[in-house]
Enzyme design. Sequence first.
Site, PDB file in Angstrom:
ATOM      1  CB  CYS A  98      -0.924   0.040   1.221  1.00 55.36           C
ATOM      2  SG  CYS A  98      -1.839   1.610   1.266  1.00 55.36           S
ATOM      3  CB  CYS A 101      -1.897   4.551   4.542  1.00 55.16           C
ATOM      4  SG  CYS A 101      -3.399   4.059   3.658  1.00 55.16           S
ATOM      5  CB  SER A 102      -0.812   0.466   6.710  1.00 55.02           C
ATOM      6  OG  SER A 102      -1.923   1.037   7.393  1.00 55.02           O
ATOM      7  CB  CYS A 103      -4.822  -0.569   2.195  1.00 58.10           C
ATOM      8  SG  CYS A 103      -5.434   1.121   2.359  1.00 58.10           S
TER       9      CYS A 103
HETATM   10 FE    FE Z   1      -3.394   2.044   2.973  1.00 54.32          FE
END
Ligand code: FE
Length: 198
Positions: A98, A101-103
């Site tokens: 991602c 961000c951190s999906c």
């Molecule tokens: Fe994300």
Amino acid sequence: MSDSQVESDRLLVALRGLLVAKGLTTPAEIAERIRSTDTASPARGAAMVARAWTDPEFRALMLADGTAAAEAMAIPMRGLPPLGVLENTPEVHNLVVCTLCSCYPRAVLGYPPFWFKSAAYRARAVRDPRGLLEEWGTVVPPAVKLRVVDSTADYRWMVLPMRPAGTEGWPAEQLAGLLREGDMIGVTVPTATGPQPA
Ligand code: FE
């Protein structure tokens, strides 16, 4: 607790109250989602992969509709972004990142590991994916295409790795035991010797 934590807690309580007041969700629904997220782990994804390796019909479903495949294994997916499944083949190796961000496919892998959220991983997966994989000890031969796929708020991705050689006739439970979370993101590949210590 720091001031910013107090502030974010207040914001959370206020937002939750508004969502409930507007009838968009209920406290029970919120509690259920938290419970479901807390109990998710890479074991769920590993069970899906092992089943795909041993059940051609499930494999076809998983590649066509990851959400439906997860639900077929009683993994709660309601209200979550759709799950896509990327098939590794002798020609293509997939790597999930991602960049924003951190999906992460939390429903099937649990909370994202620290490295997945790091700026270093997110940048390098795009800039130098082969170099990044080498640091994981994962060698993708030059002839194999490396495909980097961006996970987003709208779509979550997991990798269906290739079944390791030397596992013919293994039952699904034993195959699932070979899988690490990184195998389902594409930073590592499973081998018949099983997970190595981190
Ligand atoms: Fe994300």
